[in-house]
Enzyme design. Structure first.
Site, PDB file in Angstrom:
ATOM      1  N   GLY A  53       0.817  -1.203   0.000  1.00  0.00           N
ATOM      2  CA  GLY A  53       0.000   0.000   0.000  1.00  0.00           C
ATOM      3  C   GLY A  53       0.852   1.254   0.000  1.00  0.00           C
ATOM      4  CB  SER A  54       0.212   4.679  -1.204  1.00  0.00           C
ATOM      5  OG  SER A  54       0.490   4.439  -2.543  1.00  0.00           O
ATOM      6  N   GLY A  55       1.548   5.245   1.376  1.00  0.00           N
ATOM      7  CA  GLY A  55       1.506   5.884   2.686  1.00  0.00           C
ATOM      8  C   GLY A  55       2.637   5.443   3.585  1.00  0.00           C
ATOM      9  CG  HIS A  56       3.465   2.034   4.357  1.00  0.00           C
ATOM     10  ND1 HIS A  56       3.050   2.221   5.654  1.00  0.00           N
ATOM     11  CD2 HIS A  56       2.548   1.199   3.790  1.00  0.00           C
ATOM     12  CE1 HIS A  56       1.931   1.518   5.861  1.00  0.00           C
ATOM     13  NE2 HIS A  56       1.609   0.896   4.737  1.00  0.00           N
ATOM     14  CG  ASP A 109       0.317  -6.531   0.157  1.00  0.00           C
ATOM     15  OD1 ASP A 109      -0.256  -5.870  -0.730  1.00  0.00           O
ATOM     16  OD2 ASP A 109       0.758  -6.026   1.199  1.00  0.00           O
ATOM     17  CG  HIS A 219      -1.503  -1.001   7.833  1.00  0.00           C
ATOM     18  ND1 HIS A 219      -0.874  -2.220   7.815  1.00  0.00           N
ATOM     19  CD2 HIS A 219      -1.104  -0.352   6.722  1.00  0.00           C
ATOM     20  CE1 HIS A 219      -0.135  -2.302   6.719  1.00  0.00           C
ATOM     21  NE2 HIS A 219      -0.243  -1.188   6.039  1.00  0.00           N
TER      22      HIS A 219
END
Lengths: 331, 331
Positions: A53-56, A109, A219
């Site tokens: 995911g994005s945001g990392h 994933d 998360h």
């Protein structure tokens, strides 16, 4: 929501566009949400792909470069990329010698990357292997280690597998070394405040003004305990204790350690944590090699920190110290 | 106060101890709160020192290294180091060819660094010069540019003066180039949330849930306007407009740009800002060289971003691209 953004629906695509535009010497995005090395796949080299995911940032996305990943598939914030994006990443990473899928143990994933592996095998005759990071000791007991989530240990696995692939090692060899690096990593996190997913617009969890949570996932997955914020040295003590309980360390052992900010926690506080962690490891007679302190795997503006220890042997240490280069990390 | 620390009174010293312990190949701290290059001063090379308050990592403290600073004096959080600490930094940076004091235009720093210069001239016969960064266009109008505060433009000045000193240039030459770099920088910041000084325990300012402030200083100094948070592209537009109004740019000009997080603002948002800033500069026919996106000058966990443009000529561009290395930045 105090963020600098335009339409939240465009957050990921605009971020990627900006990143590739800022660092064209490192990155290209030939297919939407698939980042590859600017120079493309090297013929005859084993490819290594990741995804998540994005945001990392910088994790996933940013660690594409020489001695690191060849391609990465990027999902929405905190969401898995699609199997088709992952298959594209594999195709773009393929130099004819097969591709290692190296990523974190999260349900979406795993499902999508397995499908992607089947797709490229059938459609493109590309052989792939898998190494899953499952380094978060807080996410399941040691007896169920295969259920653990993958967190910042991935940075070490990228570095080590990436260096090995760069030497011309074949797919089985790169997979062996990647798995060995993954098996040698243990991580734990702690959080003080949540982050906000742009399209949701509200914090991922709630926590009291004076509270911290030990063992929380990146998360916002629930941790081990929640209580009043402890002093930094006590936090470092508990993190070291939990990591060493899971993977014993003693006199003469060589390790690397990553003290990582989840985003908002400043470098100053990371160094205060590192200071005490190092004292503990020194007292055990453990030798620290190439310590990493900074932002390597974040959850946007979450406040908190993670600590990862990788236990090294000569092979892992040599590959950890080998040259690597991307926009976020140069060794 | 959601911070990872022990006794707030020990915040700075523990942070420095951790930083030096993590990166002994780059840093040493021979005197309390004075960080020098691990290798010490190089005989015959002009020394460059800086200094300022803590809480801004990596700026000040972290930019000691080859092609950058020789020594840095560190004060309490957001407070000037003492004249004696600054004098020690100058003595430790001196290789017999004189020392440039390169720092930001803040009252306490200027007073103490002037005293430190007099002390080392009298006591140690060290010749010193001064270059002050005054790049924050929001802090005073162009007609009173000498009253402006110094912010992230300092990173460019460190880099350029540091590279010039490394070539063996003499003190007057390093000072000339440092001043030229300082004169070519313009910066502006915007903030969304404050930070907390550990020993104060409460935020440096208050701001509404949906509000931002344009032009705010890195210590929370009041800005130009405060209103509802605007979309990222509008924020980037206003920042570019204000920078270009102060230092006109046109077709064929070459610049570098630094899009800097004040701490908590994640890399994702910086890239969204960069994306639009670049479009604006492209449309003007301006060529961007070596853009920097990340955390270079922070205010601990403040949320917000700054944008700095440095207008380059051949000399500045060559020095900007020259090799440099510290724990936080490798060129």
């Amino acid at each position: 929501m105090k963020k600098i953004l335009n339409n939240p629906a465009d957050y990921v695509d605009e971020m990627l566009e900006g990143m590739v535009a800022a660092h064209p010497e490192y990155y290209a995005q030939p297919v939407r949400r698939v980042v590859v090395r600017a120079a493309g796949a090297r013929k005859g080299k084993v490819g290594i792909v990741s995804g998540g995911g994005s945001g990392h940032l910088p994790i996933f996305t940013g660690y594409v470069g020489k001695g690191l990943l060849d391609a990465c598939a990027i999902g929405d914030v905190f969401a898995s990329p699609s199997a088709e994006q992952m298959a594209e990443a594999i195709r773009l990473a393929d130099g004819g010698a097969g591709v290692l899928r190296l990523y974190g143990n999260y349900g979406g994933d795993v499902m999508n990357f397995d499908m992607a592996g089947e797709m490229v095998e059938m459609e493109n005759d590309i052989r792939t292997t898998t190494v899953l990071l499952a380094d978060d000791v807080a996410s399941a007991p040691a007896a169920e280690a295969q259920k653990r989530r993958g967190v910042a240990g991935m940075v070490f696995a990228y570095k080590i597998a990436g260096a090995h692939a760069e030497t011309g090692a074949d797919l089985d060899e790169v997979t062996r070394v990647g798995q060995k690096a993954a098996d040698a990593c243990r991580s734990i996190g702690m959080a003080l405040t949540p982050c906000t997913i742009p399209q949701a617009g509200k914090p991922t969890f709630e926590i009291g003004e004076g509270e911290m949570e030990m063992g929380m996932g990146i998360h916002g997955e629930p941790g081990i305990w929640r209580a009043a914020i402890k002093p930094a040295d006590e936090i470092a003590d508990e993190m070291i204790d939990r990591l060493v309980a899971d993977q014993p360390l003693g006199k003469g052992d060589r390790i690397s350690i990553l003290v990582n900010s989840l985003g908002a926690t400043p470098a100053e506080e990371l160094y205060i944590l590192y200071r005490h962690a190092r004292k503990r490891l020194d007292a055990m007679g453990v030798e620290i090699v190439m310590p990493l302190v900074g932002r390597f795997a974040t959850s946007m503006e979450m406040t908190g920190a993670t600590m990862t220890i990788i236990k090294l042997d000569g092979e892992l240490e040599g590959l950890l110290k080998a040259p690597a280069e991307c926009a976020f990390w140069k060794v």
